[in-house]
Design a protein around this motif. Sequence first.
Motif, PDB file in Angstrom:
ATOM      1  N   SER A 151      37.646  58.624  32.986  1.00 32.63           N
ATOM      2  CA  SER A 151      36.842  57.592  32.767  1.00 32.63           C
ATOM      3  C   SER A 151      37.124  56.328  33.774  1.00 32.63           C
ATOM      4  CB  SER A 151      36.906  57.127  31.487  1.00 32.63           C
ATOM      5  OG  SER A 151      38.218  56.757  31.115  1.00 32.63           O
ATOM      6  N   GLU A 152      36.025  55.525  34.048  1.00 31.48           N
ATOM      7  CA  GLU A 152      36.403  54.633  35.054  1.00 31.48           C
ATOM      8  C   GLU A 152      37.027  53.307  34.147  1.00 31.48           C
ATOM      9  OE1 GLU A 152      33.610  51.923  37.756  1.00 31.48           O
ATOM     10  OE2 GLU A 152      33.182  54.010  37.937  1.00 31.48           O
ATOM     11  N   ASP A 153      38.195  52.698  34.984  1.00 34.93           N
ATOM     12  CA  ASP A 153      38.664  51.517  34.044  1.00 34.93           C
ATOM     13  C   ASP A 153      37.611  50.272  34.203  1.00 34.93           C
ATOM     14  OD1 ASP A 153      40.968  52.755  33.283  1.00 34.93           O
ATOM     15  OD2 ASP A 153      42.093  52.214  35.136  1.00 34.93           O
ATOM     16  N   LYS A 154      37.091  49.823  33.190  1.00 33.52           N
ATOM     17  CA  LYS A 154      36.149  48.816  33.128  1.00 33.52           C
ATOM     18  C   LYS A 154      36.803  47.448  32.972  1.00 33.52           C
ATOM     19  CE  LYS A 154      31.716  49.113  31.917  1.00 33.52           C
ATOM     20  NZ  LYS A 154      30.615  49.168  31.154  1.00 33.52           N
ATOM     21  N   LYS A 170      37.694  44.194  31.250  1.00 36.13           N
ATOM     22  CA  LYS A 170      37.481  43.754  29.654  1.00 36.13           C
ATOM     23  C   LYS A 170      37.690  42.212  29.485  1.00 36.13           C
ATOM     24  CE  LYS A 170      38.204  48.207  27.937  1.00 36.13           C
ATOM     25  NZ  LYS A 170      38.796  49.262  27.070  1.00 36.13           N
ATOM     26  N   GLY A 171      37.308  41.547  28.540  1.00 36.80           N
ATOM     27  CA  GLY A 171      37.699  40.240  27.913  1.00 36.80           C
ATOM     28  C   GLY A 171      36.947  39.243  28.947  1.00 36.80           C
ATOM     29  N   PRO A 172      37.316  38.210  28.939  1.00 33.28           N
ATOM     30  CA  PRO A 172      36.747  37.047  29.904  1.00 33.28           C
ATOM     31  C   PRO A 172      36.347  37.465  31.382  1.00 33.28           C
ATOM     32  CG  PRO A 172      38.523  36.090  28.439  1.00 33.28           C
ATOM     33  CD  PRO A 172      38.596  37.340  28.503  1.00 33.28           C
ATOM     34  N   ALA A 173      37.356  38.123  31.880  1.00 32.41           N
ATOM     35  CA  ALA A 173      37.000  38.472  33.329  1.00 32.41           C
ATOM     36  C   ALA A 173      35.870  39.358  33.708  1.00 32.41           C
ATOM     37  CB  ALA A 173      38.367  39.172  33.759  1.00 32.41           C
ATOM     38  N   SER A 174      35.468  40.074  32.590  1.00 32.72           N
ATOM     39  CA  SER A 174      34.026  40.700  32.715  1.00 32.72           C
ATOM     40  C   SER A 174      32.901  39.800  32.983  1.00 32.72           C
ATOM     41  CB  SER A 174      34.005  41.606  31.348  1.00 32.72           C
ATOM     42  OG  SER A 174      33.623  40.809  30.212  1.00 32.72           O
ATOM     43  N   TYR A 175      33.091  38.647  32.553  1.00 36.41           N
ATOM     44  CA  TYR A 175      32.102  37.724  32.894  1.00 36.41           C
ATOM     45  C   TYR A 175      31.962  37.257  34.731  1.00 36.41           C
ATOM     46  CZ  TYR A 175      30.871  36.923  28.174  1.00 36.41           C
ATOM     47  OH  TYR A 175      30.579  37.086  26.749  1.00 36.41           O
ATOM     48  N   PHE A 176      33.147  37.296  35.253  1.00 39.34           N
ATOM     49  CA  PHE A 176      33.403  36.598  36.535  1.00 39.34           C
ATOM     50  C   PHE A 176      32.459  37.180  37.575  1.00 39.34           C
ATOM     51  CE2 PHE A 176      38.189  35.968  35.912  1.00 39.34           C
ATOM     52  CZ  PHE A 176      37.776  34.801  34.858  1.00 39.34           C
ATOM     53  N   PRO A 177      31.745  38.367  37.737  1.00 39.62           N
ATOM     54  CA  PRO A 177      30.774  38.664  38.770  1.00 39.62           C
ATOM     55  C   PRO A 177      29.714  37.995  38.331  1.00 39.62           C
ATOM     56  CG  PRO A 177      31.993  40.534  38.066  1.00 39.62           C
ATOM     57  CD  PRO A 177      32.406  39.588  37.251  1.00 39.62           C
ATOM     58  N   SER A 178      29.104  37.605  37.213  1.00 40.57           N
ATOM     59  CA  SER A 178      27.886  37.122  36.768  1.00 40.57           C
ATOM     60  C   SER A 178      28.159  35.742  37.163  1.00 40.57           C
ATOM     61  CB  SER A 178      27.736  37.342  35.240  1.00 40.57           C
ATOM     62  OG  SER A 178      26.457  36.717  34.918  1.00 40.57           O
ATOM     63  N   ILE A 179      29.388  34.912  36.912  1.00 42.28           N
ATOM     64  CA  ILE A 179      29.650  33.502  37.032  1.00 42.28           C
ATOM     65  C   ILE A 179      29.432  33.420  38.586  1.00 42.28           C
ATOM     66  CG2 ILE A 179      31.365  31.888  36.888  1.00 42.28           C
ATOM     67  CD1 ILE A 179      32.227  33.297  34.359  1.00 42.28           C
ATOM     68  N   GLU A 180      30.175  34.150  39.298  1.00 45.98           N
ATOM     69  CA  GLU A 180      29.954  33.571  40.825  1.00 45.98           C
ATOM     70  C   GLU A 180      28.647  33.999  41.409  1.00 45.98           C
ATOM     71  OE1 GLU A 180      33.259  36.470  42.153  1.00 45.98           O
ATOM     72  OE2 GLU A 180      34.542  34.841  42.096  1.00 45.98           O
TER      73      GLU A 180
END
Length: 70
Positions: free
Chosen positions: A2-5, A7-17
């Motif tokens: 399984s690929e490491d995803k 998680k948590g607040p950092a999961s929003y970072f690509p969308s924020i940028e």
Amino acid sequence: MSEDKVKGPASYFPSIEKTYGRPISHWKEIVRAALPARHMELVALLKQQHGLGHGHANAIVAHTLAEDGK
């Protein structure tokens, strides 16, 4: 395997940028410059003065405070 995803607040970072056109480091600098404000005061600052949505602002603040041990 399984690929490491992220998680948590950092999961929003690509969308924020992508949405706001600035790197996460930019937003973290704004949060740190406003310390020692409280969590929700920092969220309100990002929302009101910089136009971020609530979830994105909250993710940046939560991650930054956790990173700084606050």
